[in-house]
Design an enzyme around this catalytic site. Structure first.
Site, PDB file in Angstrom:
ATOM      1  N   ASP A 185      70.551  32.402  69.720  1.00 30.52           N
ATOM      2  CA  ASP A 185      70.887  33.618  70.770  1.00 30.52           C
ATOM      3  C   ASP A 185      72.142  33.472  71.348  1.00 30.52           C
ATOM      4  OD1 ASP A 185      69.229  35.720  72.370  1.00 30.52           O
ATOM      5  OD2 ASP A 185      69.396  34.187  74.107  1.00 30.52           O
ATOM      6  N   GLU A 198      73.109  35.895  66.478  1.00 26.02           N
ATOM      7  CA  GLU A 198      72.887  37.094  67.445  1.00 26.02           C
ATOM      8  C   GLU A 198      74.325  37.526  68.075  1.00 26.02           C
ATOM      9  OE1 GLU A 198      73.014  39.037  70.756  1.00 26.02           O
ATOM     10  OE2 GLU A 198      71.970  37.187  71.532  1.00 26.02           O
ATOM     11  N   ASP A 212      63.990  42.435  73.088  1.00 25.48           N
ATOM     12  CA  ASP A 212      64.668  42.998  74.327  1.00 25.48           C
ATOM     13  C   ASP A 212      64.811  44.355  74.431  1.00 25.48           C
ATOM     14  OD1 ASP A 212      65.164  40.543  75.829  1.00 25.48           O
ATOM     15  OD2 ASP A 212      67.243  40.377  74.887  1.00 25.48           O
TER      16      ASP A 212
END
Length: 512
Positions: A292, A339, A392
């Site tokens: 992430d 990401e 998200d």
């Protein structure tokens, strides 16, 4: 892995069906695996397994290594002879199956585990000791949790002097031996149950994509036991700058995460030891891992600690390829997904090229009628993971409802949906299917869809709204919902767009 065409489903453990308030490692997860395997999927993506923060987010955890005991299956403890049927029944939740009740699960699961701990025998104690020797992080974590209980759950910088300083505490480790043993037991059970689930998934041809948050919480064992590795004044324990991101797609004020920032110079002197241990543990836990906020390895947004928003900050250099060269020395073929979303520049582009990791595309980000976005499927490169939406994002149906008229018109034109009934019929409206198919047609090696979009759910089924601390992470589903997914449709598109192996014959795999 990640080098040939495939497709996956995004669904976190907490969202799985179960009778215990949140999803656990039980037969429902196995049935979910069976269902997606029968549809021709080859990947299952989860969110981080770490313990949660106060807002139930798995992205700001008190440990980068530990697993969340909420996901432990009570029935599994009974099957080991550690608790009774009545004990398991006490963990059953009578509330809605569509919302994760973390508070109920935390209270019940912890009590159950403490009861189970009293019943371990000599053979199990040896297994736990073996697990401890194989996981060097476990000692620090178990002592941290033992002391935290003794200090009434206060953050570590508010602990008494004998506890707040890691080395002083570890010198007297014998004081916490009994209470620390409980937390070692909990982690043993967590990873035992998870490895059984993972083995089952792998046996059905499903690889598990895990998720590794870039940062850890200030109130974490990682900061407490590795203080020199963070930009924190070791005398005052104050932080000058914290992590976040500037204004972006999700928030006009940016996102102020508040995590402490790594001292990359100190980490380099140490040979990036903590990071390499963390990465090795993560690669052992999953088949591949999504890092992430990968862009922070190139440069990261540092916000003054006193700021109320992330609008004010500065870009500082991350470790770049110096770090990943060390990673490749230890893990030459590390299966990592970067990401690379959000605001970024050429430094991130170059780092992605130099590492060779696949980046991410999200079709929702591409539907700007005035640009030729890199997120549009026709611009996707093979070495990428293409998402209908991430945890998200809004659901695709929710996004369509909330999009501007210009965005919606462009979207429907792009995917080849014509007519005025784009929002009718729920999931069976072909507008959502056309968007899914646009992702599936892309050149990206891996196409990914969230379970909510497989079901055609609206925005009320959204997992997370970035920058909003409340009402997130609570989506849950039922087994009836999973069973009702149109198997033939997903089997058909997985075969049609060459994402299902070994069969590549669409006519044998159901029709749209």
């Amino acid at each position: 892995m990640l080098k040939k065409r495939g497709a996956g489903v995004l669904l976190h453990i907490s969202s799985m069906p179960s009778p215990y308030g949140v999803g656990v490692f039980d037969e429902n997860v196995r049935e979910f695996i069976d269902e997606i395997a029968d549809m021709g999927f080859t990947y299952w993506q989860v969110l981080p397994f770490n313990p949660l923060d106060g807002a139930n987010s798995p992205y700001c955890s008190p440990s980068a290594f530990a697993g969340n005991y909420l996901y432990i299956n009570p029935a599994g403890l009974r099957d080991m002879g550690l608790v009774s049927d009545e004990d398991v029944k006490s963990n059953i939740y009578d509330g809605t199956p569509y919302t994760a009740d973390y508070e109920f699960a935390a209270q019940k699961r912890l009590g159950l585990l403490k009861k189970a701990f009293l019943n371990i025998d000599e053979e199990l104690a040896k297994e736990i000791k073996k697990f401890e020797l194989e996981n060097e992080w476990l000692t620090d974590y178990s002592v941290f949790m033992a002391v935290k209980e003794e200090e009434e759950l206060k953050p570590w910088w508010e602990w008494s002097d004998e506890h707040a300083h890691y080395f002083e505490c570890i010198k007297n480790i014998y004081k916490y031996e009994e209470s620390a043993a409980f937390w070692k037991f909990v982690q043993y059970i967590f990873y035992k149950q998870w490895q059984e689930i993972k083995a089952y998934a792998n046996g059905r041809g499903i690889a598990v994509i895990g998720d590794m948050p870039i940062y850890v919480a200030m109130d974490s064992v990682d900061v407490w036991s590795n203080l020199p590795m963070f930009l924190i004044d070791e005398k005052t324990l104050k932080v000058e700058k914290v992590a976040g991101v500037p204004p972006d797609y999700f928030s006009e004020d940016g996102q102020l995460w508040g995590n402490p920032i790594y001292d990359w110079k100190a980490m380099k002197k140490d040979g990036y030891g903590w990071w390499l241990s963390r990465l090795g543990h993560t690669l052992k836990t999953y088949d591949t891992v999504r890092i992430d906020h990968f862009r922070a390895f190139a440069s990261y947004w540092a916000v003054p600690a006193q700021s109320k928003t992330a609008k004010v900050g500065e870009w500082l250099d991350g470790p770049g390829m110096d770090f990943f060269n060390k990673v490749f020395e230890v893990y030459p073929d590390a299966p990592i997904i970067a990401e690379d979303l959000g605001v970024f520049g050429e430094d991130v582009v170059k780092l992605l090229e130099d590492t060779g990791f696949p980046g991410m595309k999200v079709i929702q980000f591409g539907f700007d009628p005035n640009s030729d976005s890199s997120h549009l499927p026709h611009n996707a490169v093979q070495n990428s993971i293409n998402y209908v939406g991430t945890h998200d994002n809004n659901t695709i149906l929710g996004w369509l409802w909330e999009a501007s008229e210009a965005e919606r018109k462009f979207t429907l034109d792009y995917v080849g949906f014509y007519g005025d009934n784009w929002g009718e019929g729920g999931y069976y409206s072909s507008s959502c299917r056309k968007i899914i198919e646009a992702v599936w047609k892309s050149s990206s090696n891996v196409a990914m869809v969230a379970l909510q979009d497989m079901c055609g759910f609206g925005s009320d089924a959204r997992m997370n709204i970035p920058g909003v601390p409340e009402k997130n992470w609570r989506f849950r589903t039922t087994m009836d919902t999973i069973r009702s997914i149109d198997k033939n449709y997903f089997r058909h598109i997985n075969a049609l767009y060459r994402r299902m192996y070994p069969s590549l014959e669409p006519e044998k795999n159901g029709k749209q």
